[in-house]
Design an enzyme around this catalytic site. Sequence first.
Site, PDB file in Angstrom:
ATOM      1  N   THR A 131       0.822  -1.213   0.000  1.00 22.44           N
ATOM      2  CA  THR A 131       0.000   0.000   0.000  1.00 22.44           C
ATOM      3  C   THR A 131       0.855   1.262   0.000  1.00 22.44           C
ATOM      4  O   THR A 131       1.995   1.246   0.480  1.00 22.44           O
ATOM      5  CB  THR A 131      -0.895  -0.010   1.267  1.00 22.44           C
ATOM      6  OG1 THR A 131      -1.482   1.275   1.437  1.00 22.44           O
ATOM      7  CG2 THR A 131      -0.104  -0.313   2.527  1.00 22.44           C
ATOM      8  N   ASP A 132       0.273   2.359  -0.469  1.00 20.10           N
ATOM      9  CA  ASP A 132       0.989   3.645  -0.406  1.00 20.10           C
ATOM     10  C   ASP A 132       1.070   4.176   1.028  1.00 20.10           C
ATOM     11  O   ASP A 132       1.811   5.115   1.300  1.00 20.10           O
ATOM     12  CB  ASP A 132       0.324   4.685  -1.329  1.00 20.10           C
ATOM     13  CG  ASP A 132      -1.116   5.014  -0.957  1.00 20.10           C
ATOM     14  OD1 ASP A 132      -1.683   4.349  -0.067  1.00 20.10           O
ATOM     15  OD2 ASP A 132      -1.678   5.955  -1.556  1.00 20.10           O
ATOM     16  N   GLU A 133       0.294   3.569   1.951  1.00 17.38           N
ATOM     17  CA  GLU A 133       0.254   4.102   3.322  1.00 17.38           C
ATOM     18  C   GLU A 133       1.587   3.930   4.050  1.00 17.38           C
ATOM     19  O   GLU A 133       1.840   4.592   5.053  1.00 17.38           O
ATOM     20  CB  GLU A 133      -0.907   3.464   4.102  1.00 17.38           C
ATOM     21  CG  GLU A 133      -2.227   3.697   3.376  1.00 17.38           C
ATOM     22  CD  GLU A 133      -3.476   3.336   4.155  1.00 17.38           C
ATOM     23  OE1 GLU A 133      -3.439   3.324   5.396  1.00 17.38           O
ATOM     24  OE2 GLU A 133      -4.505   3.074   3.509  1.00 17.38           O
ATOM     25  N   TYR A 156      -1.707  -0.423  10.970  1.00 19.73           N
ATOM     26  CA  TYR A 156      -1.841  -1.104   9.669  1.00 19.73           C
ATOM     27  C   TYR A 156      -0.635  -0.807   8.779  1.00 19.73           C
ATOM     28  O   TYR A 156       0.037  -1.724   8.286  1.00 19.73           O
ATOM     29  CB  TYR A 156      -3.137  -0.671   8.966  1.00 19.73           C
ATOM     30  CG  TYR A 156      -3.179  -1.013   7.487  1.00 19.73           C
ATOM     31  CD1 TYR A 156      -3.148  -2.339   7.060  1.00 19.73           C
ATOM     32  CD2 TYR A 156      -3.240  -0.011   6.511  1.00 19.73           C
ATOM     33  CE1 TYR A 156      -3.172  -2.654   5.702  1.00 19.73           C
ATOM     34  CE2 TYR A 156      -3.264  -0.316   5.159  1.00 19.73           C
ATOM     35  CZ  TYR A 156      -3.230  -1.640   4.759  1.00 19.73           C
ATOM     36  OH  TYR A 156      -3.250  -1.948   3.421  1.00 19.73           O
ATOM     37  N   LYS A 160       2.398  -3.242   7.270  1.00 21.76           N
ATOM     38  CA  LYS A 160       2.669  -3.415   5.837  1.00 21.76           C
ATOM     39  C   LYS A 160       4.104  -2.984   5.509  1.00 21.76           C
ATOM     40  O   LYS A 160       4.788  -3.621   4.709  1.00 21.76           O
ATOM     41  CB  LYS A 160       1.668  -2.624   4.990  1.00 21.76           C
ATOM     42  CG  LYS A 160       0.247  -3.160   4.988  1.00 21.76           C
ATOM     43  CD  LYS A 160       0.085  -4.544   4.395  1.00 21.76           C
ATOM     44  CE  LYS A 160       0.266  -4.581   2.895  1.00 21.76           C
ATOM     45  NZ  LYS A 160      -0.064  -5.940   2.342  1.00 21.76           N
TER      46      LYS A 160
HETATM   47  P1  NAD Z   1      -9.377  -7.517   2.121  1.00 20.76           P
HETATM   48  O1  NAD Z   1      -9.374  -7.256   3.583  1.00 20.76           O
HETATM   49  O2  NAD Z   1     -10.604  -7.259   1.321  1.00 20.76           O
HETATM   50  O3  NAD Z   1      -8.977  -9.039   1.852  1.00 20.76           O
HETATM   51  C1  NAD Z   1      -7.948  -9.687   2.549  1.00 20.76           C
HETATM   52  C2  NAD Z   1      -8.084 -11.189   2.290  1.00 20.76           C
HETATM   53  O4  NAD Z   1      -7.027 -11.843   2.995  1.00 20.76           O
HETATM   54  C3  NAD Z   1      -9.398 -11.777   2.806  1.00 20.76           C
HETATM   55  O5  NAD Z   1      -9.964 -12.617   1.821  1.00 20.76           O
HETATM   56  C4  NAD Z   1      -8.989 -12.569   4.028  1.00 20.76           C
HETATM   57  O6  NAD Z   1      -9.810 -13.698   4.286  1.00 20.76           O
HETATM   58  C5  NAD Z   1      -7.564 -12.979   3.675  1.00 20.76           C
HETATM   59  N1  NAD Z   1      -6.748 -13.225   4.863  1.00 20.76           N
HETATM   60  C6  NAD Z   1      -6.630 -12.440   5.963  1.00 20.76           C
HETATM   61  N2  NAD Z   1      -5.814 -13.012   6.866  1.00 20.76           N
HETATM   62  C7  NAD Z   1      -5.390 -14.177   6.314  1.00 20.76           C
HETATM   63  C8  NAD Z   1      -4.513 -15.214   6.746  1.00 20.76           C
HETATM   64  N3  NAD Z   1      -3.930 -15.166   7.952  1.00 20.76           N
HETATM   65  N4  NAD Z   1      -4.288 -16.254   5.920  1.00 20.76           N
HETATM   66  C9  NAD Z   1      -4.883 -16.324   4.706  1.00 20.76           C
HETATM   67  N5  NAD Z   1      -5.732 -15.387   4.245  1.00 20.76           N
HETATM   68  C10 NAD Z   1      -5.985 -14.330   5.040  1.00 20.76           C
HETATM   69  O7  NAD Z   1      -8.142  -6.688   1.557  1.00 20.76           O
HETATM   70  P2  NAD Z   1      -7.960  -5.937   0.161  1.00 20.76           P
HETATM   71  O8  NAD Z   1      -8.496  -4.570   0.277  1.00 20.76           O
HETATM   72  O9  NAD Z   1      -8.411  -6.820  -0.937  1.00 20.76           O
HETATM   73  O10 NAD Z   1      -6.362  -5.808   0.124  1.00 20.76           O
HETATM   74  C11 NAD Z   1      -5.566  -6.847  -0.438  1.00 20.76           C
HETATM   75  C12 NAD Z   1      -4.105  -6.461  -0.334  1.00 20.76           C
HETATM   76  O11 NAD Z   1      -3.874  -5.240  -1.035  1.00 20.76           O
HETATM   77  C13 NAD Z   1      -3.634  -6.211   1.102  1.00 20.76           C
HETATM   78  O12 NAD Z   1      -2.329  -6.730   1.227  1.00 20.76           O
HETATM   79  C14 NAD Z   1      -3.641  -4.698   1.237  1.00 20.76           C
HETATM   80  O13 NAD Z   1      -2.685  -4.279   2.166  1.00 20.76           O
HETATM   81  C15 NAD Z   1      -3.284  -4.281  -0.176  1.00 20.76           C
HETATM   82  N6  NAD Z   1      -3.806  -2.956  -0.586  1.00 20.76           N
HETATM   83  C16 NAD Z   1      -5.130  -2.637  -0.412  1.00 20.76           C
HETATM   84  C17 NAD Z   1      -5.602  -1.398  -0.851  1.00 20.76           C
HETATM   85  C18 NAD Z   1      -7.067  -1.030  -0.719  1.00 20.76           C
HETATM   86  O14 NAD Z   1      -7.430   0.115  -1.027  1.00 20.76           O
HETATM   87  N7  NAD Z   1      -7.950  -1.917  -0.305  1.00 20.76           N
HETATM   88  C19 NAD Z   1      -4.734  -0.495  -1.455  1.00 20.76           C
HETATM   89  C20 NAD Z   1      -3.385  -0.856  -1.619  1.00 20.76           C
HETATM   90  C21 NAD Z   1      -2.944  -2.094  -1.190  1.00 20.76           C
HETATM   91  P1  TYD Z   2     -10.704   3.901   4.326  1.00 15.57           P
HETATM   92  O1  TYD Z   2     -11.647   3.460   3.253  1.00 15.57           O
HETATM   93  O2  TYD Z   2     -10.779   3.260   5.663  1.00 15.57           O
HETATM   94  O3  TYD Z   2      -9.230   3.799   3.706  1.00 15.57           O
HETATM   95  P2  TYD Z   2      -7.812   4.321   4.306  1.00 15.57           P
HETATM   96  O4  TYD Z   2      -7.985   4.762   5.708  1.00 15.57           O
HETATM   97  O5  TYD Z   2      -6.971   3.104   4.216  1.00 15.57           O
HETATM   98  O6  TYD Z   2      -7.389   5.426   3.394  1.00 15.57           O
HETATM   99  O7  TYD Z   2     -10.900   5.467   4.546  1.00 15.57           O
HETATM  100  C1  TYD Z   2     -10.744   6.395   3.480  1.00 15.57           C
HETATM  101  C2  TYD Z   2     -10.860   7.787   4.074  1.00 15.57           C
HETATM  102  O8  TYD Z   2     -12.209   7.978   4.549  1.00 15.57           O
HETATM  103  C3  TYD Z   2      -9.970   7.997   5.286  1.00 15.57           C
HETATM  104  O9  TYD Z   2      -9.474   9.333   5.273  1.00 15.57           O
HETATM  105  C4  TYD Z   2     -10.899   7.797   6.479  1.00 15.57           C
HETATM  106  C5  TYD Z   2     -12.232   8.281   5.951  1.00 15.57           C
HETATM  107  N1  TYD Z   2     -13.433   7.585   6.518  1.00 15.57           N
HETATM  108  C6  TYD Z   2     -14.489   8.355   7.015  1.00 15.57           C
HETATM  109  O10 TYD Z   2     -14.459   9.605   7.010  1.00 15.57           O
HETATM  110  N2  TYD Z   2     -15.568   7.684   7.522  1.00 15.57           N
HETATM  111  C7  TYD Z   2     -15.650   6.343   7.573  1.00 15.57           C
HETATM  112  O11 TYD Z   2     -16.660   5.789   8.088  1.00 15.57           O
HETATM  113  C8  TYD Z   2     -14.562   5.572   7.048  1.00 15.57           C
HETATM  114  C9  TYD Z   2     -14.595   4.067   7.072  1.00 15.57           C
HETATM  115  C10 TYD Z   2     -13.485   6.243   6.520  1.00 15.57           C
END
Ligand code: NAD
Ligand code: TYD
Length: 348
Positions: A131-133, A156, A160
């Site tokens: 992630t970019d975070e 988080y 990561k």
């Molecule tokens: P998500 O939470 O929707 O899915 C995570 C998946 O991992 C789930 O299916 C869960 O069952 C599985 N999982 C969790 N713990 C596990 C374990 N111990 N063993 C096996 N499986 C397990 O997450 P997402 O949003 O799809 O993100 C996927 C990846 O991309 C993550 O690594 C996240 O850090 C990264 N990422 C997410 C975003 C975003 O905006 N969602 C952006 C950049 C990077």
């Molecule tokens: P989120 O979807 O949790 O992603 P991330 O924190 O990883 O960027 O949140 C996106 C933005 O929205 C973040 O600045 C937090 C804000 N947010 C709210 O204002 N209300 C909410 O209920 C949630 C879940 C997030």
Amino acid sequence: MKNILITGGAGFIGSHVVRLFINNYPNYNIINLDALTYAGNLENLSDIEGSKNYKFVKGDICDAQFINELMQKESITDIIHLAAESHVDRSISDPLSFVRTNVIGTVNLLNAAVAAWKDAYDQHIFYHVSTDEVYGSLGETGFFLETTSYDPQSPYSASKASSDHFVRAYANTYGLNIKVSNCSNNYGPNQFPEKLLPLMINNIKNNKPLPVYGKGENIRDWLYVVDHARAIDDIFHKGKVGETYNVGGFNEWKNIDIVNLLCKVMDKKLNRQDGDSAKFITFVKDRAGHDMRYAIDATKINKDLGWEPSLQFEEGLEKTVDWYLENEAWLKNVTSGKYQEYYDEQYA
Ligand code: NAD
Ligand code: TYD
């Protein structure tokens, strides 16, 4: 012949990656390993579950013996690692489960890859999706580059960042062929409604308060999930071994603006008066340590691999809203039971 282990394939992004690989590469075997936590949902993959080149395995990436056996049994040639605990708010209330899955789980997978591939590292790829975070929080100007120093600010992002460091350390120490990508906020179908957009979509639909943290001034860079899956495909196939690629949408939005836009789009779709849904916007207590701004400079992946987002944001947002409105059963299933407990505690 490739036998690719995709971890976290039942989650939001993982399910789109699995689908893209199943459809684009019929010659690859795709093994989807997922523990099916609250965030994992096999319904996300119901359209491809019967594919000949697809197999689902339920299991935990923290279980070393299980992972080692799986690597042998399925003759895994490559790993695309997405399994993680992924929600910042949950990392604030329960940081250790993030250390467990994101750090220990990743190191377990790295160990299994080293054990299985040590005689021929050059024939295998360990691709870590991050992630970019990890770069921390930006002020009003500037962008995250691949060379930006890590400065994670939440449990988080710290977990990561740690996993990214381990992946690179394994390349340096053992010679593992690695690739890493750091992507901005994803949105689209199948996202669990704890994240901003699906939570707001669900609440707008049900005429519930729309909880905006703080003053809603925090900024995120949004990318349609299928475009992230396309980037992962490009990096896996064309990216240089050992390199990092930043992936983003060139699409920054203040939270309050994106919620207002979503309200407008949904008023239209639900045949409501313009302004009806926005009346439910409620400013609530800010997230602890809330990062102010994320913004990715995705020039490298664009120049080197030719990747760019395929969708304009407004188009992606409409597609996303349509998907949630058309998939009422999916939304109902994931918001029943435990979700309500989480919601009540988080938004008390
Ligand atoms: P998500 O939470 O929707 O899915 C995570 C998946 O991992 C789930 O299916 C869960 O069952 C599985 N999982 C969790 N713990 C596990 C374990 N111990 N063993 C096996 N499986 C397990 O997450 P997402 O949003 O799809 O993100 C996927 C990846 O991309 C993550 O690594 C996240 O850090 C990264 N990422 C997410 C975003 C975003 O905006 N969602 C952006 C950049 C990077
Ligand atoms: P989120 O979807 O949790 O992603 P991330 O924190 O990883 O960027 O949140 C996106 C933005 O929205 C973040 O600045 C937090 C804000 N947010 C709210 O204002 N209300 C909410 O209920 C949630 C879940 C997030």
